[in-house]
Scaffold this active site. Structure first.
Site, mmCIF file in Angstrom:
data_model
loop_
_atom_site.group_PDB
_atom_site.id
_atom_site.type_symbol
_atom_site.label_atom_id
_atom_site.label_comp_id
_atom_site.label_asym_id
_atom_site.label_seq_id
_atom_site.Cartn_x
_atom_site.Cartn_y
_atom_site.Cartn_z
ATOM 1 N N HIS A 18 -0.392 -23.632 -11.527
ATOM 2 C CA HIS A 18 -0.236 -23.936 -10.101
ATOM 3 C C HIS A 18 1.106 -23.424 -9.591
ATOM 4 O O HIS A 18 1.185 -22.820 -8.518
ATOM 5 C CB HIS A 18 -0.297 -25.453 -9.847
ATOM 6 N N LYS A 42 -13.037 -38.092 -7.178
ATOM 7 C CA LYS A 42 -12.332 -38.042 -8.453
ATOM 8 C C LYS A 42 -11.531 -39.317 -8.651
ATOM 9 O O LYS A 42 -11.133 -39.970 -7.699
ATOM 10 C CB LYS A 42 -11.379 -36.841 -8.490
#
Length: 164
Positions: A18, A42
């Protein structure tokens, strides 16, 4: 015209992959907003606030990157931020099908917003937040996969003495 891009994700936790995409995006766009999604589908290990803090620490030396969080549709958030580009990282061909569908629906919802795909650096092509969590859960070394303070946070979360 200043170019503003949004790099969305759950970042649970942020990985070096990332960070690589963020650093490279910051060289392409005048401003990059890294947007932490609160995904109701999630069950994250880290709270949105923890993920924002980890990202802020990860990119503190990149002046044209801002960290934020959002709920709801990405395209609404992008409009709200006056951005015209969504940045997405691709690790492998397997990512492409999902990302193509997401880009297509976003384009349908707002034809003025483009999706900018960046191939991950080869050294991170296998890396995902899920894999990092799995490795950390079994107390294996995650050095080199995540920033060092993220590794420490993972070890604390998975410690048998942790209150989380």
């Amino acid at each position: 015209m200043a170019s503003v891009a949004v790099y969305p994700g759950s970042f649970d936790p942020v990985t070096n992959g990332h960070v690589d995409i963020i650093e490279r995006s910051a060289k392409v766009f005048n401003k990059v907003i890294v947007a932490v999604l609160h995904n109701r589908n999630k069950d994250p290990l880290f709270s949105v606030e923890e993920r924002v803090a980890m990202l802020q620490d990860s990119i503190k030396d990149i002046p044209n990157v801002e960290i934020d969080a959002f709920n709801g549709l990405l395209i609404d958030y992008v409009r709200h931020k006056n951005a015209k580009t969504i940045v997405r990282g691709l690790r492998a061909v397997s990512d492409f099908e999902y990302e193509m569908q997401a880009a297509s629906i976003n384009r349908k919802l707002d034809p003025d917003v483009e999706t900018f795909f960046m191939m991950t650096n080869n050294q991170y092509s296998y890396l995902s937040s899920s894999i990092v969590k799995e490795v950390a859960k079994y107390e294996a070394n995650v050095d080199g996969l995540v920033p060092s303070f993220v590794a420490q946070s993972l070890y604390e979360k998975y410690s048998p003495f942790s209150s989380s």
